[in-house]
Design a protein around this motif. Structure first.
Motif, short mmCIF file in Angstrom:
data_model
loop_
_atom_site.label_atom_id
_atom_site.label_comp_id
_atom_site.label_asym_id
_atom_site.label_seq_id
_atom_site.Cartn_x
_atom_site.Cartn_y
_atom_site.Cartn_z
N GLU A 19 2.76 36.46 22.10
CA GLU A 19 2.25 37.73 21.58
C GLU A 19 2.01 38.73 22.70
O GLU A 19 2.32 39.92 22.56
CB GLU A 19 0.97 37.49 20.77
CG GLU A 19 1.21 36.72 19.48
CD GLU A 19 0.00 36.75 18.56
OE1 GLU A 19 -0.98 37.43 18.89
OE2 GLU A 19 0.05 36.10 17.50
N LEU A 20 1.41 38.28 23.80
CA LEU A 20 1.18 39.17 24.93
C LEU A 20 2.50 39.70 25.48
O LEU A 20 2.62 40.88 25.81
CB LEU A 20 0.41 38.43 26.03
CG LEU A 20 0.11 39.24 27.29
CD1 LEU A 20 -0.85 40.39 26.98
CD2 LEU A 20 -0.49 38.35 28.38
N THR A 21 3.51 38.83 25.56
CA THR A 21 4.83 39.25 26.05
C THR A 21 5.39 40.37 25.20
O THR A 21 5.89 41.38 25.71
CB THR A 21 5.80 38.05 26.06
OG1 THR A 21 5.31 37.06 26.96
CG2 THR A 21 7.19 38.48 26.47
N ASN A 22 5.31 40.22 23.88
CA ASN A 22 5.82 41.26 22.99
C ASN A 22 5.05 42.56 23.14
O ASN A 22 5.63 43.65 23.13
CB ASN A 22 5.78 40.77 21.55
CG ASN A 22 6.97 39.91 21.18
OD1 ASN A 22 7.95 40.39 20.63
ND2 ASN A 22 6.91 38.63 21.53
N ASP A 23 3.73 42.47 23.31
CA ASP A 23 2.93 43.68 23.47
C ASP A 23 3.27 44.39 24.78
O ASP A 23 3.28 45.63 24.84
CB ASP A 23 1.44 43.33 23.43
CG ASP A 23 0.94 43.05 22.02
OD1 ASP A 23 1.64 43.46 21.07
OD2 ASP A 23 -0.13 42.43 21.87
N VAL A 24 3.52 43.63 25.85
CA VAL A 24 3.92 44.24 27.12
C VAL A 24 5.24 45.00 26.94
O VAL A 24 5.39 46.12 27.43
CB VAL A 24 4.05 43.17 28.22
CG1 VAL A 24 4.71 43.76 29.47
CG2 VAL A 24 2.69 42.59 28.57
N PHE A 25 6.19 44.39 26.23
CA PHE A 25 7.50 45.01 26.05
C PHE A 25 7.40 46.34 25.28
O PHE A 25 7.88 47.37 25.73
CB PHE A 25 8.44 44.06 25.32
CG PHE A 25 9.27 43.21 26.24
CD1 PHE A 25 10.43 43.70 26.80
CD2 PHE A 25 8.87 41.92 26.54
CE1 PHE A 25 11.19 42.93 27.66
CE2 PHE A 25 9.62 41.13 27.40
CZ PHE A 25 10.79 41.63 27.96
#
Length: 599
Positions: free
Chosen positions: A134-140
């Motif tokens: 989830e954090l990865t997607n938010d960063v993107f």
């Protein structure tokens, strides 16, 4: 006859008082505050900016799996990476901690990156080691906001009031613009900041009910409870109302006999009172809930509460040993207190058990019977995090069709800007049910409000708080509520006994092509000072908790001999001034010599 005369006199008195009453009402009504044009323009401009950011964020979120994310540059982490900073004087002076965190200094000129934003993370794990889908997607998807941030700021920041622009997400990501360096990692969680909680849950009454029986002295439980309680009340804003009940053999309210607005002053008072709590005695659930609902009733009667939602957060580490102790008797008692005549309930009840000796049966039954959530936290677990996520419940069940911008009470900016106020807006997607995917915010200086209306800026803050309305709450099924319980706690938090329960609290929203590792930049900075301060800028000593000579040792922090020469002790007692016994003998000798000379 005397009675009739008395009634006549009373009627005559009322008649001549009526004009006076209407005059008073007219006078008060005429004095109702309305912002002047300059203030209103300031309010409208910043609300317009946050609404535009909300539209841009929604667009980027909707395009997260097939948009231009892959072409965006890497994201710098504010506490680790190099920023392309340039000097600026409009964002305050950042504080630098030096000499083993015993002294603080400030830069004469700050460096900020106006070409890109930087992120802060709620976890202290080094950015390169993080694996979080989830954090990865938010960063993107959030990194595409940089162009929108720059567009809102424009080329001449000196001519407008806009300062920080940022977004916080449910994964704990904070992305702020302009990019600024931070000294430490993992110490900022947007999800427990007032601007985030206010935007997602709206006005609310919060009643903390804390067990202070003797068993809370074990394994540091009382200190964990105090820390969690203070974290919860610090998530609130001045349009929320707060009250604290503690219980052991009996129950009592802490400091205030009604709920009070969660202003900075009231939060500080309650925090100090919480720090002074001591644990002793037995565990009386019955008295605790009776006192909590009496507090709510009295507050409503005295109009010292909001008409919006009410949350009761109940924490215990043991089984009931005083008052009613039976499971059925206690759950019936709480239901009787909570039920309204029309079949609705006065409050949502969240229950938390702490430690190995806590019994789950009764607290869980109380939560399940009152549309709430039960969570068990083991000794040494994250009680603060568990209790502070109560707002996630309200954020999830609110309708997404009446989202409005919300202002919070002024506070001191954690990033060095000074006293600011924030306007925020929650972001929901178009799934069923709608999912909260972030909160966008902008900050303005309170000095700008003062400048627009020097005599009424505090009334402006109160005016902004009064514009908030109760969010509309969706009707949710028991099945969905159990899914929400599971996502906030675990399988033990689920109330249904149906093993075939397949409800989910949200649909899958992450993108498979993003993986689990955020695209953080790799070039590590040399030091915090090199990133935050303009090259060659002076450092001014702000404060010290030790002798100033120790602070001077910052110029050679690795030179132990230099520290000792300046009175900073030895390497084993860094930052403390070591006194030799001969010093005291010398002082006494000098005093005796002075006395003998006078004689």
């Amino acid at each position: 006859r005397k009675s009739a005369a008395g009634h006549l006199n009373m009627v005559q008195t009322m008649i001549w008082r009526i004009p006076l009453y209407f005059c008073c009402v007219a006078l008060v009504w005429g004095q109702r505050y309305a912002p002047n044009q300059a203030v209103q323009n300031l309010i409208d401009a910043n609300v317009d900016i946050v609404n535009q950011l909300a539209q841009a964020a929604t667009r980027h979120y909707n395009e997260r799996c097939n948009g231009p994310n892959a072409l965006a540059p890497c994201t710098p982490v504010a506490c680790e990476h190099i920023l392309d900073g340039r000097p600026h004087t409009q964002f305050g002076r950042p504080v630098i901690t030096t000499f083993n965190e015993r002294c603080t200094q400030e830069c004469a000129t700050r460096r900020l990156d106006f070409e890109k934003s930087a992120v802060r993370l709620s976890q202290s794990t080094p950015a390169r080691s993080i694996q979080d889908k989830e954090l990865t997607n938010d960063v993107f998807w959030t990194r595409n906001l940089d162009s929108d941030f720059m567009l809102r700021l424009g080329n001449s920041i000196e001519s407008i009031t806009l300062r920080w622009q940022y977004i916080g997400t449910p994964s704990g990501l904070f992305r702020g613009y302009p990019g600024d360096a931070q000294e430490t990692c993992g110490n900022y969680d947007p999800r427990v900041r007032p601007w985030y909680v206010a935007a997602t849950s709206g006005p609310k009454n919060v009643i903390l009910v804390i067990d202070v029986s003797g068993s809370m002295n074990q394994r540091n439980r009382l200190e964990l409870a105090k820390d969690a309680a203070k974290t919860v009340i610090n998530t609130l804003t001045n349009f929320d109302f707060i009250g604290v009940v503690i219980f052991s053999d009996a129950a009592r309210t802490v400091r205030f006999t009604t709920l009070v607005p969660a202003t900075t002053n009231n939060i500080n008072i309650l925090s100090n009172e919480i720090d002074s709590i001591r644990a002793d005695g037995q565990t009386n659930y019955e008295a605790a809930f009776t006192k909590a609902f009496n507090l709510l009733r009295d507050s409503k009667d005295k109009e010292s509460a909001t008409d919006c939602q009410t949350a009761i957060l109940f924490l215990t580490d043991g089984t009931p040993t005083a008052g009613e102790t039976g499971s059925t008797g206690l759950t019936d008692h709480v239901s009787t207190l909570n039920d309204n005549r029309d079949g609705t309930q006065k409050a949502v009840i969240f229950t938390f058990t702490l430690g190995s000796s806590a019994e789950a049966k009764i607290p869980k039954a109380i939560a399940c019977g009152n549309r709430g959530i039960y969570v068990h936290v083991p000794d040494g677990g994250n009680l603060r995090g568990a209790m502070s996520l109560y707002y996630d419940y309200f954020a999830t069940i609110r309708a997404a069709d009446n989202i409005e911008a919300i202002w919070v009470e002024p506070y001191i900016d954690a990033f060095g800007l000074g006293e600011i106020t924030t306007v925020s807006r929650a972001l929901y997607d178009n799934t069923t049910p709608p999912r909260l995917f972030g909160v966008v915010s902008v900050d303005i200086l309170t000095s700008d409000l003062r400048g627009a209306d020097p005599n009424n800026w505090e009334r402006t803050i109160n005016f902004l708080a009064q514009q908030v309305s109760c969010p509309r709450i969706r009707n949710i099924s028991d099945c969905f509520l159990d899914a929400l319980r599971k996502s906030n706690g675990d399988t033990n938090s689920v109330c249904s006994t149906d093993s075939n329960n397949t409800c989910t609290a949200s649909v899958e929203w992450t993108c498979p092509n993003h993986g689990t590792r955020p695209d953080f930049c790799s070039e590590q900075r040399n030091s915090y000072q090199s990133e935050v301060c303009t090259t060659g800028s002076s450092l001014n000593l702000l404060s010290s908790t030790v002798n100033q000579a120790c602070c001077n040792a910052r110029f050679h922090p690795n030179d132990v001999n230099a520290q000792i020469r300046q009175g900073c002790g030895t390497s084993g007692t860094s930052g403390t001034i070591q006194a030799h016994p001969l010093h005291f003998i010398g002082i006494v000798a000098i005093i005796l010599y002075s006395i003998s000379m006078t004689v």
